[in-house]
Design a protein around this motif. Sequence first.
Motif, PDB file in Angstrom:
ATOM      1  N   LEU A 196     -14.397   1.740   3.517  1.00 42.24           N
ATOM      2  CA  LEU A 196     -14.249   1.972   4.889  1.00 42.24           C
ATOM      3  C   LEU A 196     -12.918   2.530   5.530  1.00 42.24           C
ATOM      4  CD1 LEU A 196     -15.488  -1.860   5.363  1.00 42.24           C
ATOM      5  CD2 LEU A 196     -16.843   0.120   5.867  1.00 42.24           C
ATOM      6  N   ASP A 197     -13.145   3.045   6.695  1.00 49.67           N
ATOM      7  CA  ASP A 197     -11.985   3.458   7.440  1.00 49.67           C
ATOM      8  C   ASP A 197     -10.998   2.447   7.544  1.00 49.67           C
ATOM      9  OD1 ASP A 197     -10.456   5.421   8.878  1.00 49.67           O
ATOM     10  OD2 ASP A 197     -11.094   4.361  10.709  1.00 49.67           O
ATOM     11  N   GLY A 198      -9.690   2.777   7.164  1.00 46.88           N
ATOM     12  CA  GLY A 198      -8.455   1.813   7.333  1.00 46.88           C
ATOM     13  C   GLY A 198      -8.396   1.356   5.868  1.00 46.88           C
ATOM     14  N   THR A 199      -9.043   1.472   5.025  1.00 44.25           N
ATOM     15  CA  THR A 199      -8.795   0.733   3.538  1.00 44.25           C
ATOM     16  C   THR A 199      -7.531   1.033   2.974  1.00 44.25           C
ATOM     17  OG1 THR A 199     -11.210   0.889   2.884  1.00 44.25           O
ATOM     18  CG2 THR A 199      -9.720   0.573   1.175  1.00 44.25           C
ATOM     19  N   PRO A 200      -6.573  -0.132   2.597  1.00 52.65           N
ATOM     20  CA  PRO A 200      -5.289   0.220   2.115  1.00 52.65           C
ATOM     21  C   PRO A 200      -5.334   0.823   0.941  1.00 52.65           C
ATOM     22  CG  PRO A 200      -5.481  -1.989   3.072  1.00 52.65           C
ATOM     23  CD  PRO A 200      -6.893  -1.382   2.797  1.00 52.65           C
ATOM     24  N   LEU A 201      -4.642   1.881   0.463  1.00 52.13           N
ATOM     25  CA  LEU A 201      -4.518   2.393  -1.053  1.00 52.13           C
ATOM     26  C   LEU A 201      -3.374   1.988  -1.752  1.00 52.13           C
ATOM     27  CD1 LEU A 201      -5.726   4.891  -2.638  1.00 52.13           C
ATOM     28  CD2 LEU A 201      -3.712   6.258  -1.606  1.00 52.13           C
ATOM     29  N   LEU A 202      -3.684   1.622  -2.972  1.00 52.29           N
ATOM     30  CA  LEU A 202      -2.836   0.948  -3.780  1.00 52.29           C
ATOM     31  C   LEU A 202      -2.166   1.931  -4.820  1.00 52.29           C
ATOM     32  CD1 LEU A 202      -4.599  -2.317  -4.779  1.00 52.29           C
ATOM     33  CD2 LEU A 202      -2.690  -1.724  -2.698  1.00 52.29           C
ATOM     34  N   ASP A 203      -3.080   2.899  -5.311  1.00 49.63           N
ATOM     35  CA  ASP A 203      -2.360   3.972  -6.205  1.00 49.63           C
ATOM     36  C   ASP A 203      -3.552   4.941  -6.289  1.00 49.63           C
ATOM     37  OD1 ASP A 203      -0.854   5.002  -8.229  1.00 49.63           O
ATOM     38  OD2 ASP A 203      -1.414   3.635  -9.734  1.00 49.63           O
ATOM     39  N   ILE A 204      -2.940   6.127  -6.775  1.00 48.85           N
ATOM     40  CA  ILE A 204      -4.006   7.432  -7.067  1.00 48.85           C
ATOM     41  C   ILE A 204      -3.343   7.859  -8.497  1.00 48.85           C
ATOM     42  CG2 ILE A 204      -4.198   9.897  -6.525  1.00 48.85           C
ATOM     43  CD1 ILE A 204      -2.889   9.474  -3.855  1.00 48.85           C
ATOM     44  N   LYS A 205      -4.536   8.213  -9.295  1.00 44.63           N
ATOM     45  CA  LYS A 205      -4.232   8.828 -10.528  1.00 44.63           C
ATOM     46  C   LYS A 205      -5.426  10.235 -10.779  1.00 44.63           C
ATOM     47  CE  LYS A 205      -3.407   4.094 -12.363  1.00 44.63           C
ATOM     48  NZ  LYS A 205      -2.512   4.214 -13.460  1.00 44.63           N
ATOM     49  N   PRO A 206      -4.777  11.027 -11.431  1.00 46.73           N
ATOM     50  CA  PRO A 206      -5.523  11.998 -11.730  1.00 46.73           C
ATOM     51  C   PRO A 206      -6.670  11.798 -12.662  1.00 46.73           C
ATOM     52  CG  PRO A 206      -3.600  12.269 -12.868  1.00 46.73           C
ATOM     53  CD  PRO A 206      -3.515  11.222 -11.937  1.00 46.73           C
ATOM     54  N   TYR A 207      -8.011  12.301 -12.109  1.00 46.56           N
ATOM     55  CA  TYR A 207      -9.122  11.903 -12.962  1.00 46.56           C
ATOM     56  C   TYR A 207      -9.282  13.140 -14.147  1.00 46.56           C
ATOM     57  CZ  TYR A 207     -13.750  11.317 -14.585  1.00 46.56           C
ATOM     58  OH  TYR A 207     -15.071  11.381 -15.288  1.00 46.56           O
ATOM     59  N   PRO A 214       0.868  -1.136  -0.136  1.00 46.23           N
ATOM     60  CA  PRO A 214      -0.010  -0.255  -0.061  1.00 46.23           C
ATOM     61  C   PRO A 214       0.752   1.240  -0.188  1.00 46.23           C
ATOM     62  CG  PRO A 214      -0.887  -1.650   1.791  1.00 46.23           C
ATOM     63  CD  PRO A 214       0.442  -2.070   0.998  1.00 46.23           C
ATOM     64  N   ILE A 215       0.272   2.364  -0.571  1.00 46.89           N
ATOM     65  CA  ILE A 215       1.127   3.537  -0.671  1.00 46.89           C
ATOM     66  C   ILE A 215       0.594   4.410   0.504  1.00 46.89           C
ATOM     67  CG2 ILE A 215       1.338   3.427  -3.171  1.00 46.89           C
ATOM     68  CD1 ILE A 215      -0.580   5.682  -3.378  1.00 46.89           C
ATOM     69  N   GLY A 216      -0.432   3.857   1.063  1.00 51.78           N
ATOM     70  CA  GLY A 216      -1.028   4.795   2.341  1.00 51.78           C
ATOM     71  C   GLY A 216      -2.181   4.318   2.721  1.00 51.78           C
ATOM     72  N   VAL A 217      -3.013   4.888   3.394  1.00 53.85           N
ATOM     73  CA  VAL A 217      -4.305   4.300   4.083  1.00 53.85           C
ATOM     74  C   VAL A 217      -5.589   5.394   3.932  1.00 53.85           C
ATOM     75  CG1 VAL A 217      -3.733   5.256   6.291  1.00 53.85           C
ATOM     76  CG2 VAL A 217      -5.440   3.142   6.094  1.00 53.85           C
ATOM     77  N   ILE A 218      -6.684   4.891   3.722  1.00 54.22           N
ATOM     78  CA  ILE A 218      -7.884   5.782   3.393  1.00 54.22           C
ATOM     79  C   ILE A 218      -8.614   5.776   4.870  1.00 54.22           C
ATOM     80  CG2 ILE A 218      -9.838   6.345   2.283  1.00 54.22           C
ATOM     81  CD1 ILE A 218      -8.683   4.559   0.058  1.00 54.22           C
ATOM     82  N   ARG A 219      -8.666   7.202   5.312  1.00 53.69           N
ATOM     83  CA  ARG A 219      -9.738   7.377   6.515  1.00 53.69           C
ATOM     84  C   ARG A 219     -10.794   7.848   6.378  1.00 53.69           C
ATOM     85  NH1 ARG A 219      -7.451   4.180   9.852  1.00 53.69           N
ATOM     86  NH2 ARG A 219      -4.987   4.548  10.078  1.00 53.69           N
ATOM     87  N   LEU A 253     -11.557  -5.976   3.463  1.00 44.90           N
ATOM     88  CA  LEU A 253     -12.568  -6.917   4.353  1.00 44.90           C
ATOM     89  C   LEU A 253     -13.199  -7.740   3.502  1.00 44.90           C
ATOM     90  CD1 LEU A 253     -13.689  -4.279   7.022  1.00 44.90           C
ATOM     91  CD2 LEU A 253     -11.703  -5.836   7.085  1.00 44.90           C
ATOM     92  N   SER A 254     -13.059  -7.841   2.270  1.00 43.04           N
ATOM     93  CA  SER A 254     -13.788  -8.829   1.395  1.00 43.04           C
ATOM     94  C   SER A 254     -12.979 -10.048   1.417  1.00 43.04           C
ATOM     95  CB  SER A 254     -13.961  -8.192  -0.006  1.00 43.04           C
ATOM     96  OG  SER A 254     -14.837  -7.256  -0.004  1.00 43.04           O
TER      97      SER A 254
END
Length: 154
Positions: A117-128, A8-13, A63-64
Amino acid sequence: MKKVTFTPIGVIRTPFKTRDDAPIQPSRAEGARGTVEIRPDLAEGLEDLDGFSHITLIYHLHLSKSFKLKVIPYLDDVPRGVFATRAPRRPNQIGVSVVRLIKIEGTVLHIENVDMLDGTPLLDIKPYVPGFVDQAEVRSGWLEDALRRDKKKK
Ligand SMILES: C[S@@+](CC[C@H](N)C(=O)[O-])C[C@H]1O[C@@H](n2cnc3c(N)ncnc32)[C@H](O)[C@@H]1O
């Protein structure tokens, strides 16, 4: 097939602690605020992102734990092939959401319209970038009827 692993590159809160709490898509999450905490070693990669109003987040639906190839999706009562749905339980638990980018403070992105959900591991970001999407004759399959029915209910 060879396994693919990601770090993961980060976490989503987000404010959402359980699957039932979370909206089904960003379009149904109007105003729901969250943050993305990016790993400090990746900070330089955030340069120039602040010019985009929306970003695509690609994340692990952590969580899936299982999946079915036919699912009865939200908005329908007919079993559909999982790849024709956005169901969170799928062979590879990858989620994709286009969210509004409010501001960036250091390595923290403030975002709106979150459906994860809170705590979801982030894999990547791309500009929309809408201009990168071929908009000619877009069809939405079984969802066209389902969305029409859903709109009428409101
Ligand atoms: C229908 S999915 C759509 C996700 C994404 N927008 C997509 O289309 O890939 C959204 C639902 O997934 C569930 N969910 C969100 N984050 C999750 C996570 N980290 N692990 C498992 N399920 C999650 C919640 O129940 C949420 O309502």
